[in-house]
Write a protein that holds these residues in place. Sequence first.
Motif, PDB file in Angstrom:
ATOM      1  N   THR A  20      41.955  43.891  27.491  1.00 42.98           N
ATOM      2  CA  THR A  20      41.306  44.750  26.022  1.00 42.98           C
ATOM      3  C   THR A  20      40.603  45.941  26.337  1.00 42.98           C
ATOM      4  OG1 THR A  20      41.596  42.547  25.416  1.00 42.98           O
ATOM      5  CG2 THR A  20      40.624  44.203  23.844  1.00 42.98           C
ATOM      6  N   HIS A  21      39.715  45.571  27.282  1.00 46.37           N
ATOM      7  CA  HIS A  21      38.586  46.817  27.507  1.00 46.37           C
ATOM      8  C   HIS A  21      38.746  47.563  28.796  1.00 46.37           C
ATOM      9  CE1 HIS A  21      36.873  45.093  23.996  1.00 46.37           C
ATOM     10  NE2 HIS A  21      36.510  43.766  24.621  1.00 46.37           N
ATOM     11  N   ILE A  22      40.137  47.337  29.437  1.00 49.88           N
ATOM     12  CA  ILE A  22      40.298  47.887  30.703  1.00 49.88           C
ATOM     13  C   ILE A  22      39.796  49.579  30.800  1.00 49.88           C
ATOM     14  CG2 ILE A  22      42.625  48.653  30.192  1.00 49.88           C
ATOM     15  CD1 ILE A  22      41.542  47.130  33.581  1.00 49.88           C
ATOM     16  N   ASP A  23      39.863  50.294  29.676  1.00 46.96           N
ATOM     17  CA  ASP A  23      39.688  51.712  29.582  1.00 46.96           C
ATOM     18  C   ASP A  23      38.052  52.023  29.231  1.00 46.96           C
ATOM     19  OD1 ASP A  23      42.288  52.491  30.526  1.00 46.96           O
ATOM     20  OD2 ASP A  23      43.046  52.103  28.491  1.00 46.96           O
ATOM     21  N   VAL A  24      37.467  51.012  29.184  1.00 48.16           N
ATOM     22  CA  VAL A  24      36.084  51.357  28.915  1.00 48.16           C
ATOM     23  C   VAL A  24      35.316  51.398  29.920  1.00 48.16           C
ATOM     24  CG1 VAL A  24      33.875  50.109  27.848  1.00 48.16           C
ATOM     25  CG2 VAL A  24      36.068  49.500  26.745  1.00 48.16           C
ATOM     26  N   PRO A  25      34.563  52.801  29.910  1.00 42.81           N
ATOM     27  CA  PRO A  25      33.506  53.148  31.254  1.00 42.81           C
ATOM     28  C   PRO A  25      32.614  52.068  31.644  1.00 42.81           C
ATOM     29  CG  PRO A  25      34.004  54.889  29.600  1.00 42.81           C
ATOM     30  CD  PRO A  25      34.620  53.688  28.980  1.00 42.81           C
ATOM     31  N   ASP A  47      46.641  41.066  40.340  1.00 39.76           N
ATOM     32  CA  ASP A  47      45.113  40.305  40.762  1.00 39.76           C
ATOM     33  C   ASP A  47      44.240  41.403  41.167  1.00 39.76           C
ATOM     34  OD1 ASP A  47      46.255  38.090  39.696  1.00 39.76           O
ATOM     35  OD2 ASP A  47      46.704  37.273  41.669  1.00 39.76           O
ATOM     36  N   ARG A  48      44.625  42.203  42.242  1.00 38.88           N
ATOM     37  CA  ARG A  48      43.825  43.277  42.673  1.00 38.88           C
ATOM     38  C   ARG A  48      43.356  44.334  41.559  1.00 38.88           C
ATOM     39  NH1 ARG A  48      46.761  47.015  47.110  1.00 38.88           N
ATOM     40  NH2 ARG A  48      47.867  47.748  45.305  1.00 38.88           N
ATOM     41  N   TYR A  49      44.302  44.460  40.837  1.00 34.95           N
ATOM     42  CA  TYR A  49      44.136  45.387  39.428  1.00 34.95           C
ATOM     43  C   TYR A  49      42.924  44.707  38.773  1.00 34.95           C
ATOM     44  CZ  TYR A  49      44.890  48.287  35.568  1.00 34.95           C
ATOM     45  OH  TYR A  49      44.750  49.407  34.438  1.00 34.95           O
ATOM     46  N   LEU A  50      43.055  43.298  38.483  1.00 37.05           N
ATOM     47  CA  LEU A  50      41.878  42.735  37.686  1.00 37.05           C
ATOM     48  C   LEU A  50      40.643  42.831  38.256  1.00 37.05           C
ATOM     49  CD1 LEU A  50      42.004  41.261  35.072  1.00 37.05           C
ATOM     50  CD2 LEU A  50      42.256  39.144  36.070  1.00 37.05           C
ATOM     51  N   MET A  51      40.625  42.164  39.689  1.00 29.66           N
ATOM     52  CA  MET A  51      39.566  42.236  40.333  1.00 29.66           C
ATOM     53  C   MET A  51      38.805  43.754  40.533  1.00 29.66           C
ATOM     54  SD  MET A  51      40.027  39.219  43.365  1.00 29.66           S
ATOM     55  CE  MET A  51      41.655  40.186  43.967  1.00 29.66           C
ATOM     56  N   THR A  52      39.651  44.655  40.847  1.00 28.74           N
ATOM     57  CA  THR A  52      38.889  46.064  40.697  1.00 28.74           C
ATOM     58  C   THR A  52      38.236  46.473  39.631  1.00 28.74           C
ATOM     59  OG1 THR A  52      40.658  46.582  42.364  1.00 28.74           O
ATOM     60  CG2 THR A  52      39.514  48.441  41.448  1.00 28.74           C
ATOM     61  N   HIS A  53      38.758  46.352  38.549  1.00 27.04           N
ATOM     62  CA  HIS A  53      38.268  46.910  37.251  1.00 27.04           C
ATOM     63  C   HIS A  53      37.616  46.169  36.315  1.00 27.04           C
ATOM     64  CE1 HIS A  53      40.845  50.556  37.946  1.00 27.04           C
ATOM     65  NE2 HIS A  53      41.769  49.803  38.346  1.00 27.04           N
ATOM     66  N   ILE A  54      37.955  44.586  36.183  1.00 28.86           N
ATOM     67  CA  ILE A  54      37.043  43.757  35.470  1.00 28.86           C
ATOM     68  C   ILE A  54      36.828  42.492  36.180  1.00 28.86           C
ATOM     69  CG2 ILE A  54      37.009  42.981  33.003  1.00 28.86           C
ATOM     70  CD1 ILE A  54      39.501  44.190  32.182  1.00 28.86           C
ATOM     71  N   HIS A  68      34.171  40.877  36.484  1.00 32.04           N
ATOM     72  CA  HIS A  68      33.500  39.695  35.516  1.00 32.04           C
ATOM     73  C   HIS A  68      34.177  39.031  34.753  1.00 32.04           C
ATOM     74  CE1 HIS A  68      29.275  40.776  36.523  1.00 32.04           C
ATOM     75  NE2 HIS A  68      29.766  41.946  36.517  1.00 32.04           N
ATOM     76  N   ALA A  69      35.666  39.134  34.489  1.00 31.70           N
ATOM     77  CA  ALA A  69      36.589  38.302  33.690  1.00 31.70           C
ATOM     78  C   ALA A  69      36.723  37.139  34.660  1.00 31.70           C
ATOM     79  CB  ALA A  69      37.795  39.050  33.373  1.00 31.70           C
ATOM     80  N   LEU A  70      36.921  37.413  36.090  1.00 35.85           N
ATOM     81  CA  LEU A  70      37.322  36.636  36.855  1.00 35.85           C
ATOM     82  C   LEU A  70      36.250  35.597  37.082  1.00 35.85           C
ATOM     83  CD1 LEU A  70      38.902  34.959  39.057  1.00 35.85           C
ATOM     84  CD2 LEU A  70      38.243  36.705  40.637  1.00 35.85           C
ATOM     85  N   ILE A  71      35.104  36.164  37.450  1.00 35.71           N
ATOM     86  CA  ILE A  71      33.712  35.582  37.556  1.00 35.71           C
ATOM     87  C   ILE A  71      33.440  34.484  36.381  1.00 35.71           C
ATOM     88  CG2 ILE A  71      31.119  35.402  37.999  1.00 35.71           C
ATOM     89  CD1 ILE A  71      32.988  36.494  40.243  1.00 35.71           C
ATOM     90  N   GLU A  72      33.474  35.072  35.043  1.00 35.03           N
ATOM     91  CA  GLU A  72      33.271  34.177  34.012  1.00 35.03           C
ATOM     92  C   GLU A  72      34.432  33.291  33.805  1.00 35.03           C
ATOM     93  OE1 GLU A  72      32.632  34.471  29.142  1.00 35.03           O
ATOM     94  OE2 GLU A  72      33.620  36.081  29.931  1.00 35.03           O
ATOM     95  N   GLY A  73      35.554  33.286  34.307  1.00 31.80           N
ATOM     96  CA  GLY A  73      36.670  32.301  34.250  1.00 31.80           C
ATOM     97  C   GLY A  73      36.350  31.223  35.278  1.00 31.80           C
ATOM     98  N   MET A  74      35.770  31.656  36.651  1.00 32.02           N
ATOM     99  CA  MET A  74      35.309  30.585  37.671  1.00 32.02           C
ATOM    100  C   MET A  74      34.278  29.737  37.066  1.00 32.02           C
ATOM    101  SD  MET A  74      36.986  31.073  40.505  1.00 32.02           S
ATOM    102  CE  MET A  74      35.871  30.289  41.770  1.00 32.02           C
ATOM    103  N   ILE A  75      33.259  30.234  36.319  1.00 33.77           N
ATOM    104  CA  ILE A  75      32.101  29.580  35.751  1.00 33.77           C
ATOM    105  C   ILE A  75      32.704  28.532  35.096  1.00 33.77           C
ATOM    106  CG2 ILE A  75      30.177  29.453  34.479  1.00 33.77           C
ATOM    107  CD1 ILE A  75      29.821  32.582  35.598  1.00 33.77           C
TER     108      ILE A  75
END
Length: 451
Positions: free
Chosen positions: A8-13, A92-99, A101-108
Amino acid sequence: MARKLLLTHIDVPGINTFEVYRQKGGYVAVEKVIKTMSPEDVVEEVKKSGLRGRGGAGFPTGMKWSFLAKPEGVPRYLVCNADESEPGTFKDRYLMTHIPHALIEGMIVSSFALGANISYIYVRGEMMPQIRILERAIAEAKEKGFLGKNILGSGYDLEIYVQPGGGAYICGEETALLESLEGKRGNPRIKPPFPAIAGLYNCPTVVNNVESIAATVPILNLGGEEYAKIGVERSTGTKLISASGNIVKPGVYEIELGLPVEEFIYSDEYCGGIANGKRMKAVVAGGSSVPILPANLILKTAAGNSRLMTYESLSDGGFQTGTMLGSGGFIVFDEDQCVVRNTWNFARFYHHESCGQCSPCREGTGWMEKVLHKIESGHGSMSDIDLLWDVQRKIEGNTICPLGDAAAWPVAAAIRHFRDEFEWHILHPEESQTRNYGLAHYADPLQPIVS
């Protein structure tokens, strides 16, 4: 415009930083889970969502979590499989590169649900930039009180560690990953016991893909039942697709499951059609290990129905006329591409990446690479096609892990659907070195099979 949940927020600086991610609603799921839910409640929401593993297997995530053994006094672990090595897959590389914290929040939230106090993200060894990005994101989350001791005053403790892999495709298989994480050679284990019983350090362990773990965040924000309304049938929610090949707009796209394949390939919102005005010849829909389909079978099923981007629709017809959604590595081939050369290229990869533990895979992948290279280079004979078929048949289902199947399926599908192209290479050895077989009949409309 399709609904997005992960991008959703991939393009937010600055979305890769804690502050901006938090401003956009980040870590709300952590607050909700830790303050108002029990671990069992979280597992139940994920079950209700219908989320299926996004790494390739498509197994229901909530069900996998419920299998986790919970012996008293024994630690449990969550391990994130970020060893993304499947040719054609880069979501997955794309997600880890740009967002990140989405993965970190999911991990928590996932670690909380599983009762894990130590969790690991196992990242493909070549992804050093992503490893540094994740470590920075973990440090930011810890500084803000979302990781470490007594998270948000709840009494729940969690540490997350990033572990670089050694650059081996086999370590994407969950038990080989665990062996590698323990510091051993990454050979798959014989199952049972399954990781849910005896995984990392012989303790109960869940291994999930990056996208699967990140998807738990919107599930918990929306609620499992609301998430399940997105998509069709048993393919719920959204899915990240790595689109590449001869298309106008290669990249990572988040789609609602149930999108027609034709719309995904040809609409301007997604791939934008075939590049350079060419015609489509074939598609590998889920990463290099899934069966390749000719153009006339990827757009419609053998029964004449529109093919959809779902687990069920792509597999309609079994391996005779269908394929798999897999990891979402969507590779499009135009009329100028050579299926024989592509199949040899895939076989070369699997031969190189076989761990060598099982004889059928160790020997068979080498045989397939050699025979395919022989045909591709103009030295093949008709008996080589039958030899290839025989070798792949003896690999499939006869190995400890699915790498043998992953090597066999592309070869079987290429022969099944493109046999005449293999025969043309053999009958016209000199011509095959100067031009490709072309589109032939692979885009011709099929006569629907009426059952």
